[in-house]
Design a protein around this motif. Structure first.
Motif, PDB file in Angstrom:
ATOM      1  N   ASN A  78       1.105  -1.045  -0.190  1.00  0.00           N
ATOM      2  CA  ASN A  78      -0.196   0.331  -0.112  1.00  0.00           C
ATOM      3  C   ASN A  78       0.965   1.147   0.011  1.00  0.00           C
ATOM      4  OD1 ASN A  78      -2.789  -1.401   0.242  1.00  0.00           O
ATOM      5  ND2 ASN A  78      -1.829  -1.973   2.179  1.00  0.00           N
ATOM      6  N   PHE A  79       0.597   2.221  -1.160  1.00  0.00           N
ATOM      7  CA  PHE A  79       1.639   3.168  -0.941  1.00  0.00           C
ATOM      8  C   PHE A  79       0.326   4.126  -0.289  1.00  0.00           C
ATOM      9  CE2 PHE A  79       3.390   0.262  -4.693  1.00  0.00           C
ATOM     10  CZ  PHE A  79       3.696   0.117  -3.748  1.00  0.00           C
ATOM     11  N   GLU A  80       1.318   5.325   0.655  1.00  0.00           N
ATOM     12  CA  GLU A  80       1.084   6.343   0.928  1.00  0.00           C
ATOM     13  C   GLU A  80       1.233   7.941  -0.051  1.00  0.00           C
ATOM     14  OE1 GLU A  80      -2.051   6.052   2.644  1.00  0.00           O
ATOM     15  OE2 GLU A  80      -1.979   4.406   2.618  1.00  0.00           O
ATOM     16  N   VAL A  81       2.704   8.063   0.354  1.00  0.00           N
ATOM     17  CA  VAL A  81       3.305   9.270   0.266  1.00  0.00           C
ATOM     18  C   VAL A  81       4.388   8.678  -1.385  1.00  0.00           C
ATOM     19  CG1 VAL A  81       3.493  10.393   2.193  1.00  0.00           C
ATOM     20  CG2 VAL A  81       5.383   8.201   1.860  1.00  0.00           C
ATOM     21  N   LEU A  82       4.912   9.780  -1.653  1.00  0.00           N
ATOM     22  CA  LEU A  82       5.771   9.496  -3.334  1.00  0.00           C
ATOM     23  C   LEU A  82       6.911   8.459  -2.982  1.00  0.00           C
ATOM     24  CD1 LEU A  82       5.322  13.032  -5.284  1.00  0.00           C
ATOM     25  CD2 LEU A  82       4.168  11.086  -5.323  1.00  0.00           C
ATOM     26  N   MET A  83       7.654   8.318  -1.537  1.00  0.00           N
ATOM     27  CA  MET A  83       8.778   7.949  -1.454  1.00  0.00           C
ATOM     28  C   MET A  83       7.886   6.314  -1.507  1.00  0.00           C
ATOM     29  SD  MET A  83      11.735   7.979  -1.016  1.00  0.00           S
ATOM     30  CE  MET A  83      12.343   9.969  -0.643  1.00  0.00           C
ATOM     31  N   ASP A  84       7.244   5.539  -1.011  1.00  0.00           N
ATOM     32  CA  ASP A  84       6.548   4.765  -0.979  1.00  0.00           C
ATOM     33  C   ASP A  84       6.943   3.959  -1.295  1.00  0.00           C
ATOM     34  OD1 ASP A  84       6.022   5.188   1.809  1.00  0.00           O
ATOM     35  OD2 ASP A  84       4.025   5.094   1.293  1.00  0.00           O
ATOM     36  N   PRO A  85       6.910   4.225  -2.915  1.00  0.00           N
ATOM     37  CA  PRO A  85       7.187   3.328  -4.104  1.00  0.00           C
ATOM     38  C   PRO A  85       8.767   2.850  -4.211  1.00  0.00           C
ATOM     39  CG  PRO A  85       5.595   4.438  -4.690  1.00  0.00           C
ATOM     40  CD  PRO A  85       6.005   4.757  -3.593  1.00  0.00           C
ATOM     41  N   LEU A  86       9.296   3.968  -3.691  1.00  0.00           N
ATOM     42  CA  LEU A  86      11.039   3.802  -4.099  1.00  0.00           C
ATOM     43  C   LEU A  86      11.198   2.794  -3.433  1.00  0.00           C
ATOM     44  CD1 LEU A  86      11.614   7.721  -5.496  1.00  0.00           C
ATOM     45  CD2 LEU A  86      10.733   5.869  -6.479  1.00  0.00           C
ATOM     46  N   ASN A 119      20.186   2.275  -9.116  1.00  0.00           N
ATOM     47  CA  ASN A 119      19.415   2.594  -9.463  1.00  0.00           C
ATOM     48  C   ASN A 119      17.765   3.215  -9.092  1.00  0.00           C
ATOM     49  OD1 ASN A 119      20.517   3.035 -12.431  1.00  0.00           O
ATOM     50  ND2 ASN A 119      19.511   1.550 -13.088  1.00  0.00           N
ATOM     51  N   SER A 120      17.884   1.817  -8.060  1.00  0.00           N
ATOM     52  CA  SER A 120      16.938   2.480  -7.327  1.00  0.00           C
ATOM     53  C   SER A 120      17.054   2.899  -5.907  1.00  0.00           C
ATOM     54  CB  SER A 120      16.319   0.735  -6.552  1.00  0.00           C
ATOM     55  OG  SER A 120      15.629   0.212  -7.290  1.00  0.00           O
ATOM     56  N   MET A 121      18.696   2.960  -5.735  1.00  0.00           N
ATOM     57  CA  MET A 121      18.904   3.998  -4.443  1.00  0.00           C
ATOM     58  C   MET A 121      19.323   5.186  -5.214  1.00  0.00           C
ATOM     59  SD  MET A 121      21.850   2.223  -2.411  1.00  0.00           S
ATOM     60  CE  MET A 121      22.573   1.261  -3.860  1.00  0.00           C
ATOM     61  N   ASP A 122      19.411   5.758  -6.478  1.00  0.00           N
ATOM     62  CA  ASP A 122      19.763   7.180  -7.265  1.00  0.00           C
ATOM     63  C   ASP A 122      18.317   7.821  -7.284  1.00  0.00           C
ATOM     64  OD1 ASP A 122      22.331   6.121  -7.550  1.00  0.00           O
ATOM     65  OD2 ASP A 122      22.148   6.390  -9.671  1.00  0.00           O
ATOM     66  N   LEU A 123      17.203   6.595  -7.039  1.00  0.00           N
ATOM     67  CA  LEU A 123      15.762   7.372  -7.206  1.00  0.00           C
ATOM     68  C   LEU A 123      15.046   8.273  -6.102  1.00  0.00           C
ATOM     69  CD1 LEU A 123      13.870   5.747  -9.496  1.00  0.00           C
ATOM     70  CD2 LEU A 123      14.514   7.906 -10.323  1.00  0.00           C
ATOM     71  N   ILE A 124      15.829   7.140  -4.710  1.00  0.00           N
ATOM     72  CA  ILE A 124      15.160   7.860  -3.284  1.00  0.00           C
ATOM     73  C   ILE A 124      15.894   8.784  -3.050  1.00  0.00           C
ATOM     74  CG2 ILE A 124      15.602   6.771  -0.741  1.00  0.00           C
ATOM     75  CD1 ILE A 124      14.783   4.438  -1.972  1.00  0.00           C
ATOM     76  N   ALA A 128       9.964   0.817  -1.463  1.00  0.00           N
ATOM     77  CA  ALA A 128       9.443  -0.112  -1.178  1.00  0.00           C
ATOM     78  C   ALA A 128      10.199  -1.067  -2.963  1.00  0.00           C
ATOM     79  CB  ALA A 128       7.891  -1.259  -2.031  1.00  0.00           C
ATOM     80  N   GLY A 129      10.952  -0.676  -3.993  1.00  0.00           N
ATOM     81  CA  GLY A 129      11.687  -0.954  -4.824  1.00  0.00           C
ATOM     82  C   GLY A 129      12.872  -1.584  -4.779  1.00  0.00           C
ATOM     83  N   LEU A 130      13.146  -0.885  -4.311  1.00  0.00           N
ATOM     84  CA  LEU A 130      14.632  -1.036  -3.459  1.00  0.00           C
ATOM     85  C   LEU A 130      14.697  -1.804  -2.708  1.00  0.00           C
ATOM     86  CD1 LEU A 130      17.544  -0.227  -3.036  1.00  0.00           C
ATOM     87  CD2 LEU A 130      17.309   0.997  -0.957  1.00  0.00           C
ATOM     88  N   ALA A 131      13.506  -2.398  -1.409  1.00  0.00           N
ATOM     89  CA  ALA A 131      13.709  -3.605  -1.005  1.00  0.00           C
ATOM     90  C   ALA A 131      13.030  -5.082  -1.570  1.00  0.00           C
ATOM     91  CB  ALA A 131      12.185  -3.555   0.100  1.00  0.00           C
ATOM     92  N   HIS A 132      12.768  -4.207  -2.742  1.00  0.00           N
ATOM     93  CA  HIS A 132      12.311  -5.852  -3.435  1.00  0.00           C
ATOM     94  C   HIS A 132      13.524  -5.836  -4.569  1.00  0.00           C
ATOM     95  CE1 HIS A 132       9.558  -8.654  -5.448  1.00  0.00           C
ATOM     96  NE2 HIS A 132      10.453  -8.326  -6.736  1.00  0.00           N
ATOM     97  N   GLU A 133      14.300  -4.979  -4.603  1.00  0.00           N
ATOM     98  CA  GLU A 133      15.694  -5.453  -5.665  1.00  0.00           C
ATOM     99  C   GLU A 133      16.647  -6.495  -5.049  1.00  0.00           C
ATOM    100  OE1 GLU A 133      15.882  -5.172  -8.619  1.00  0.00           O
ATOM    101  OE2 GLU A 133      13.884  -4.682  -9.360  1.00  0.00           O
ATOM    102  N   GLN A 134      17.257  -5.860  -3.791  1.00  0.00           N
ATOM    103  CA  GLN A 134      17.913  -6.536  -2.978  1.00  0.00           C
ATOM    104  C   GLN A 134      17.468  -7.735  -2.466  1.00  0.00           C
ATOM    105  OE1 GLN A 134      17.295  -3.613   0.508  1.00  0.00           O
ATOM    106  NE2 GLN A 134      19.340  -2.566  -0.307  1.00  0.00           N
ATOM    107  N   TYR A 135      15.624  -8.329  -2.062  1.00  0.00           N
ATOM    108  CA  TYR A 135      15.099  -9.424  -2.396  1.00  0.00           C
ATOM    109  C   TYR A 135      15.524 -10.286  -3.442  1.00  0.00           C
ATOM    110  CZ  TYR A 135      11.995 -13.361  -2.069  1.00  0.00           C
ATOM    111  OH  TYR A 135      10.828 -14.384  -2.016  1.00  0.00           O
ATOM    112  N   VAL A 136      15.446  -9.729  -4.334  1.00  0.00           N
ATOM    113  CA  VAL A 136      15.722 -10.043  -5.424  1.00  0.00           C
ATOM    114  C   VAL A 136      17.181 -11.035  -5.839  1.00  0.00           C
ATOM    115  CG1 VAL A 136      15.715 -10.252  -8.627  1.00  0.00           C
ATOM    116  CG2 VAL A 136      13.808  -9.533  -6.918  1.00  0.00           C
TER     117      VAL A 136
END
Length: 169
Positions: free
Chosen positions: A78-86, A132-137, A88-96
């Motif tokens: 669940n995304f509330e603010v603009l930073m949330d997907p970013l 890329n995920s860290m750079d976006l954050i 979550a994306g980094l955490a997901h990439e670390q998981y992958v």
């Protein structure tokens, strides 16, 4: 091919397709916020994840393995603010990355050099994905509170174009 390695690769196909779903969900969030550039960036991420799944699919088939396609889970973030997907994306990439490393380790244990060579590309790709995920954050942390800067960042992300991977199987 070792049964464990084949099973891990088969499972990874599903996880890559889940990644595509997750990124489409993120694109949808940004689209609803009127940030088409952010949406574009995540739509391209989704296409890349589909490509990753298909590379593994083809690799298994090329090695005489049966591919079993499983149901793809619904994204549960669940995304509330603009930073949330970013974030979550980094955490997901670390998981992958951890998943790819597990497959690589299993292939190394049984001296499956062909699979480790195949996975080398994915290991490099994961490094790029995490950066890329860290750079976006970082960029959103720097510019997100300023409407003009957010507009410029959104415009930058809108310029991203899709490029299919050039991995030879």
């Amino acid at each position: 091919m070792n049964d464990k390695v084949a099973a891990l690769l088969n499972d990874q196909i599903n996880k890559e397709f889940y990644s595509a779903y997750l990124y489409l969900d993120m694109a949808n969030f940004y689209s609803r916020k009127g940030l088409d550039g952010f949406a574009n960036w995540y739509e391209i991420q989704a296409k890349e994840e589909q490509d990753h799944a298909m590379l593994m699919y083809q690799y298994l088939q090329n090695n005489g393995e049966t591919v079993t396609l499983e149901a793809i889970a619904k994204p549960d973030k669940n995304f509330e603010v603009l930073m949330d997907p970013l974030k979550a994306g980094l955490a997901h990439e670390q998981y992958v990355t951890s998943l790819i490393n597990t497959i690589y380790e299993a292939a190394q244990e049984v001296k499956d050099f062909r699979t480790t060579q195949f996975l080398d590309w994915f290991i490099k790709e994961q490094g790029e994905e995490e950066k890329n995920s860290m750079d976006l954050i970082t960029k959103l942390e720097l510019f997100g509170d300023d409407a003009r800067s957010l507009y410029m960042l959104n415009s930058e992300l809108a310029g991203r174009v899709y490029s299919a991977p050039s991995l030879v199987l």
